[in-house]
Design an enzyme around this catalytic site. Structure first.
Site, PDB file in Angstrom:
ATOM      1  N   LYS A  67       0.851  -1.196   0.000  1.00 19.58           N
ATOM      2  CA  LYS A  67       0.000   0.000   0.000  1.00 19.58           C
ATOM      3  C   LYS A  67       0.879   1.235   0.000  1.00 19.58           C
ATOM      4  CE  LYS A  67      -4.365  -1.480   0.627  1.00 19.58           C
ATOM      5  NZ  LYS A  67      -5.505  -1.117  -0.206  1.00 19.58           N
ATOM      6  N   LYS A  81     -13.696  -6.853  -7.886  1.00 16.43           N
ATOM      7  CA  LYS A  81     -14.288  -7.319  -6.633  1.00 16.43           C
ATOM      8  C   LYS A  81     -15.654  -7.882  -7.000  1.00 16.43           C
ATOM      9  CE  LYS A  81     -12.277  -3.846  -3.438  1.00 16.43           C
ATOM     10  NZ  LYS A  81     -11.006  -3.679  -4.126  1.00 16.43           N
TER      11      LYS A  81
HETATM   12 MG    MG Z   1      -7.139  -1.419  -4.429  1.00 15.77          MG
END
Ligand code: MG
Length: 323
Positions: free
Chosen positions: A123, A230
């Protein structure tokens, strides 16, 4: 445990579990796991629509669930297709290891590499862009040979920061850079397309794909990069996925329980069983343990996930834990 996101800490995962019982008494389950700040419906909105069904629903009504309710539609699709997917038990798919943001990543890579992970996700966009970029080579140096690094900025950067990072990534083993700029920034689509054209590192869309119509829009614009999918947000996700370029999909978690994740993962196995590609991209499902009550977690994060781990999720056990 709280999950750190670009919008701060996310400590409580709200969603709905749907239980469909056929007239013959056979029950199946699905999960509605909205992420409202992505642009999905809220749990309350999904619950209201469910209440409208008044305890009975048929295929026509499921097909007619509006796109705005993509998460609820996914729950119903998962439940009605629960028995349709047949997986080969010997199939397996690689999983990406999640690294902590910042310098903390450096301490984790060794052990994850020893476990066998070869795709790592870091991240970025959490601290100052210049400070983070100075760490990139240290992170890369820690990776086992032959590894790939994914970067996910969660839309945190300005155009300038994104360009700076992409220039740095150009000759480094970066699998892709995910969502460098915010999906809702002014002119975001053009900016993302421009960045994808100007730099060699593939760019991945995540927050920019919330519903089926977003996927269609990017397909029609000939998006050359990666589609982070997703399934939990995509309504009739199977239909969406089958239209996407097989080599440029990353199946990814919406931080749902194993009810929804199991359905999404079965879809991934089903997809790769027929997709004509040599090496599927690592799944973005290295997320567990996630919940206080361990029964809602999927299998612990290992470098490979086997079809048998997701073939027969004992959902009624999870259902009983809730009621
Ligand atoms: Mg992402």
């Amino acid at each position: 445990m709280p999950v750190r996101t670009a919008r701060g800490f996310w400590s409580k995962r709200e969603g709905l579990l749907v239980r469909l019982e056929r007239e013959d008494g056979h029950a199946s389950f699905g999960e509605c796991a909205p992420i409202p700040w992505f642009g999905t419906e809220t749990v309350g909105e999904a619950a209201e629509l469910c209440a409208d069904f008044d305890g009975r629903v048929n295929d026509v009504q499921i097909d007619a669930i509006p796109e705005k309710y993509g998460c609820l539609r996914f729950a119903f699709e998962s439940a009605r297709n629960a028995d349709a997917v047949r997986l080969s038990d010997s199939a397996y798919l690689p999983v990406a290891a999640l690294l902590p943001a910042g310098r903390g990543a450096l301490d984790k890579i060794g052990a994850l590499g020893d476990l066998g992970f070869r795709t790592f996700k870091w991240k970025v966009g959490v601290a100052d862009a210049r400070e983070e970029i100075a760490l990139l080579d240290d992170v890369l140096a820690e990776l086992p040979s032959g590894s790939q690094l994914r970067l996910d900025a969660n839309g945190a950067w300005s155009r300038r920061d994104a360009e700076h990072w992409l220039a740095k990534c150009a000759d480094r083993p970066i699998e892709f850079l995910e969502q460098p700029v915010a999906a809702d920034a002014c002119g975001a689509d053009d900016l993302l397309s421009g960045l994808a054209e100007d730099y060699p590192t593939p760019i991945a869309l995540d927050e920019s794909i919330v519903g089926a119509s977003d996927a269609s829009r990017w397909l029609e614009s000939d998006w050359p990069g990666i589609f982070v999918i997703k399934p939990a947000l995509l309504g009739d996700a199977r239909r969406v996925i089958n239209r996407l370029p097989a080599g440029r999909i990353v199946f990814s978690s919406a931080l749902e329980t194993f009810v929804g994740a199991g359905a999404a993962l079965r879809m991934a196995f089903e997809f790769y069983a027929t997709a004509n590609i040599n090496s599927p991209r690592a799944l973005g499902f290295g997320v567990w343990p996630l919940f206080m009550d361990k029964c809602f977690d999927g299998p612990p994060s290992l470098p490979f996930l086997r079809a048998e781990n997701v073939a027969n999720v004992n959902v009624s056990e999870l259902w009983n834990a809730l009621i």
